[in-house]
Design a protein around this motif. Sequence first.
Motif, PDB file in Angstrom:
ATOM      1  N   ARG A  68      58.362   4.964  49.504  1.00  0.00           N
ATOM      2  CA  ARG A  68      59.017   5.957  48.655  1.00  0.00           C
ATOM      3  C   ARG A  68      59.489   5.312  47.358  1.00  0.00           C
ATOM      4  O   ARG A  68      59.892   4.152  47.331  1.00  0.00           O
ATOM      5  CB  ARG A  68      60.233   6.553  49.383  1.00  0.00           C
ATOM      6  CG  ARG A  68      59.915   7.327  50.645  1.00  0.00           C
ATOM      7  CD  ARG A  68      59.199   8.631  50.366  1.00  0.00           C
ATOM      8  NE  ARG A  68      60.010   9.575  49.620  1.00  0.00           N
ATOM      9  CZ  ARG A  68      60.838  10.467  50.171  1.00  0.00           C
ATOM     10  NH1 ARG A  68      60.987  10.515  51.484  1.00  0.00           N
ATOM     11  NH2 ARG A  68      61.514  11.316  49.417  1.00  0.00           N
ATOM     12  N   GLU A  73      60.685   9.930  42.044  1.00  0.00           N
ATOM     13  CA  GLU A  73      60.807  11.249  42.651  1.00  0.00           C
ATOM     14  C   GLU A  73      61.936  12.048  41.999  1.00  0.00           C
ATOM     15  O   GLU A  73      61.801  13.265  41.777  1.00  0.00           O
ATOM     16  CB  GLU A  73      61.048  11.113  44.154  1.00  0.00           C
ATOM     17  CG  GLU A  73      59.828  10.598  44.918  1.00  0.00           C
ATOM     18  CD  GLU A  73      60.092  10.443  46.400  1.00  0.00           C
ATOM     19  OE1 GLU A  73      61.103  11.006  46.885  1.00  0.00           O
ATOM     20  OE2 GLU A  73      59.302   9.763  47.084  1.00  0.00           O
ATOM     21  N   GLU A  77      61.410  15.569  40.105  1.00  0.00           N
ATOM     22  CA  GLU A  77      62.125  16.732  40.622  1.00  0.00           C
ATOM     23  C   GLU A  77      62.989  17.369  39.541  1.00  0.00           C
ATOM     24  O   GLU A  77      63.042  18.604  39.415  1.00  0.00           O
ATOM     25  CB  GLU A  77      62.982  16.311  41.814  1.00  0.00           C
ATOM     26  CG  GLU A  77      63.611  17.482  42.564  1.00  0.00           C
ATOM     27  CD  GLU A  77      64.257  17.041  43.855  1.00  0.00           C
ATOM     28  OE1 GLU A  77      64.450  17.913  44.732  1.00  0.00           O
ATOM     29  OE2 GLU A  77      64.557  15.836  44.010  1.00  0.00           O
ATOM     30  N   SER A  82      56.642  19.869  40.518  1.00  0.00           N
ATOM     31  CA  SER A  82      56.565  19.909  41.978  1.00  0.00           C
ATOM     32  C   SER A  82      55.238  19.384  42.516  1.00  0.00           C
ATOM     33  O   SER A  82      55.210  18.741  43.576  1.00  0.00           O
ATOM     34  CB  SER A  82      56.794  21.336  42.468  1.00  0.00           C
ATOM     35  OG  SER A  82      55.880  22.240  41.860  1.00  0.00           O
ATOM     36  N   ALA A  83      54.132  19.641  41.831  1.00  0.00           N
ATOM     37  CA  ALA A  83      52.829  19.175  42.321  1.00  0.00           C
ATOM     38  C   ALA A  83      52.758  17.655  42.298  1.00  0.00           C
ATOM     39  O   ALA A  83      52.299  17.024  43.269  1.00  0.00           O
ATOM     40  CB  ALA A  83      51.701  19.778  41.485  1.00  0.00           C
ATOM     41  N   LEU A  85      55.331  15.672  42.305  1.00  0.00           N
ATOM     42  CA  LEU A  85      56.320  15.199  43.271  1.00  0.00           C
ATOM     43  C   LEU A  85      55.717  15.151  44.671  1.00  0.00           C
ATOM     44  O   LEU A  85      55.879  14.163  45.398  1.00  0.00           O
ATOM     45  CB  LEU A  85      57.546  16.113  43.253  1.00  0.00           C
ATOM     46  CG  LEU A  85      58.668  15.770  44.251  1.00  0.00           C
ATOM     47  CD1 LEU A  85      59.228  14.381  43.972  1.00  0.00           C
ATOM     48  CD2 LEU A  85      59.765  16.823  44.200  1.00  0.00           C
ATOM     49  N   ALA A  86      54.998  16.197  45.042  1.00  0.00           N
ATOM     50  CA  ALA A  86      54.353  16.224  46.356  1.00  0.00           C
ATOM     51  C   ALA A  86      53.307  15.127  46.469  1.00  0.00           C
ATOM     52  O   ALA A  86      53.161  14.491  47.524  1.00  0.00           O
ATOM     53  CB  ALA A  86      53.717  17.592  46.595  1.00  0.00           C
ATOM     54  N   ALA A  87      52.584  14.874  45.379  1.00  0.00           N
ATOM     55  CA  ALA A  87      51.533  13.855  45.404  1.00  0.00           C
ATOM     56  C   ALA A  87      52.102  12.461  45.639  1.00  0.00           C
ATOM     57  O   ALA A  87      51.552  11.681  46.429  1.00  0.00           O
ATOM     58  CB  ALA A  87      50.738  13.894  44.101  1.00  0.00           C
ATOM     59  N   ARG A  89      55.013  11.743  46.993  1.00  0.00           N
ATOM     60  CA  ARG A  89      55.722  11.678  48.269  1.00  0.00           C
ATOM     61  C   ARG A  89      54.766  11.557  49.457  1.00  0.00           C
ATOM     62  O   ARG A  89      55.166  11.125  50.529  1.00  0.00           O
ATOM     63  CB  ARG A  89      56.594  12.926  48.457  1.00  0.00           C
ATOM     64  CG  ARG A  89      57.933  12.836  47.762  1.00  0.00           C
ATOM     65  CD  ARG A  89      58.763  14.085  48.031  1.00  0.00           C
ATOM     66  NE  ARG A  89      60.118  13.918  47.512  1.00  0.00           N
ATOM     67  CZ  ARG A  89      60.995  14.913  47.409  1.00  0.00           C
ATOM     68  NH1 ARG A  89      60.642  16.141  47.782  1.00  0.00           N
ATOM     69  NH2 ARG A  89      62.212  14.694  46.942  1.00  0.00           N
ATOM     70  N   ASN A  90      53.519  11.970  49.261  1.00  0.00           N
ATOM     71  CA  ASN A  90      52.580  12.054  50.375  1.00  0.00           C
ATOM     72  C   ASN A  90      51.423  11.064  50.250  1.00  0.00           C
ATOM     73  O   ASN A  90      50.314  11.341  50.705  1.00  0.00           O
ATOM     74  CB  ASN A  90      52.044  13.483  50.487  1.00  0.00           C
ATOM     75  CG  ASN A  90      53.139  14.475  50.809  1.00  0.00           C
ATOM     76  OD1 ASN A  90      53.922  14.264  51.719  1.00  0.00           O
ATOM     77  ND2 ASN A  90      53.204  15.561  50.054  1.00  0.00           N
TER      78      ASN A  90
END
Length: 291
Positions: A68, A73, A77, A82-83, A85-87, A89-90
Motif C-alpha cells: 500500500r 492513495e 482520493e 476513484s478509478a 485509486l482502485a488501480a 489499491r488492487n
Amino acid sequence: MLNKVIIPVAGLGTRVLPASKAIPKEMLSVVDKPVIQHVVEEAAAAGFTQIILVTRSGKSALEDHFDRNAELEHVLESKGKSALLAAVRNTLPAGVQLISVRQDEAKGLGHAVLCAAQLIGDEDFAVMLPDMLIDGTSEACDLQNMVAAYHRNRTGQIMVEAVPEDQVERYGIVDCGSECPASGQSAAMTAVVEKPALADAPSNLAIVGRYILPARIMELLKNTPPGAGNEIQLTDAIEALLNEGGKLEAFTMAGDLYDCGNKAGLLQANIAFGLKHPETAAELQAFLARR
C-alpha cells in the motif's frame, strides 16, 4: 491442494539494459502495468493464492509495488480520482499473499526454485518465469487450462510451444515420443533436454516458462549438480524425475507468448496489449495505420 507458485525475479535483466540498470526488469511496463503484475494476475486467475518471489538485493521495488502507498492513495482520493485509486489499491489481487525469499547467488533456475523449498514443503507447486507474458482470450487462458489438466490427470504439467528448428538451442526441449499435443491439450513426456543442438533435439516443443511440478522435484534439486552454463538447471531435475519413473505431461499453449526479457519482445507485448486496452487501443491503431 495446488496454491503456491514460485516466481524467480533475481535476474539482472542484461538483455534489456540500460533500462534495467536501476529498475528491475520485471518492473518495466506493458501498457500501464509492470510485467510482474501481469504475471501475478495470471497466477491469481488460475487459482494460486500464495506468490513466492525469489529475489535479491536491489529489487525492493517489486515488493513496494504490491504494498500500500498511503500518501498516493490519499492524494488520489482527495482529488476524486476513484478509478486510479482502485488501480493502485488492487495491484495485488484480493485473497493473494505475497512472500519473498532471497537468492544469495545467481546459480540458475533450479537453484532459484530450491531457495523456496521450505515454503513449499511436501506440496506440489507451480513455477512461472516473469519474462514470459501470455496473451490469451477468454477461451484460451493457458495457465487455468493447465491447472485443470493437472487436476484431471493427476500429473505435473509443463507448458510448451512449437518453435522453429533454428531456435531449439535457446530453450529446454521436451520429448513426447511420436505424440505432439494439440493446443490446449497434454501428452506424456519421456525426456527433456536443456538447450540442445538441433541434431540432438528430440522435438521442437520448447518449454515456455510455466510449470506445475510435484514436490519430489525439490528433493531432486538438492542433489542436482551444475549443468548447462555451470548452473543448476531445473530441466536436469525434471529429467531425473522422469528417469526414476515419475510422470509429467507437456501442455501445448494456445495463447500468444511474448518474451519481455528482451527488447523486441517487450515492444511486441506493449503493442499487443495496447491494442486491447480501452484507453490506448484507438490511438495506437491509428498510429500503426499511419506507419
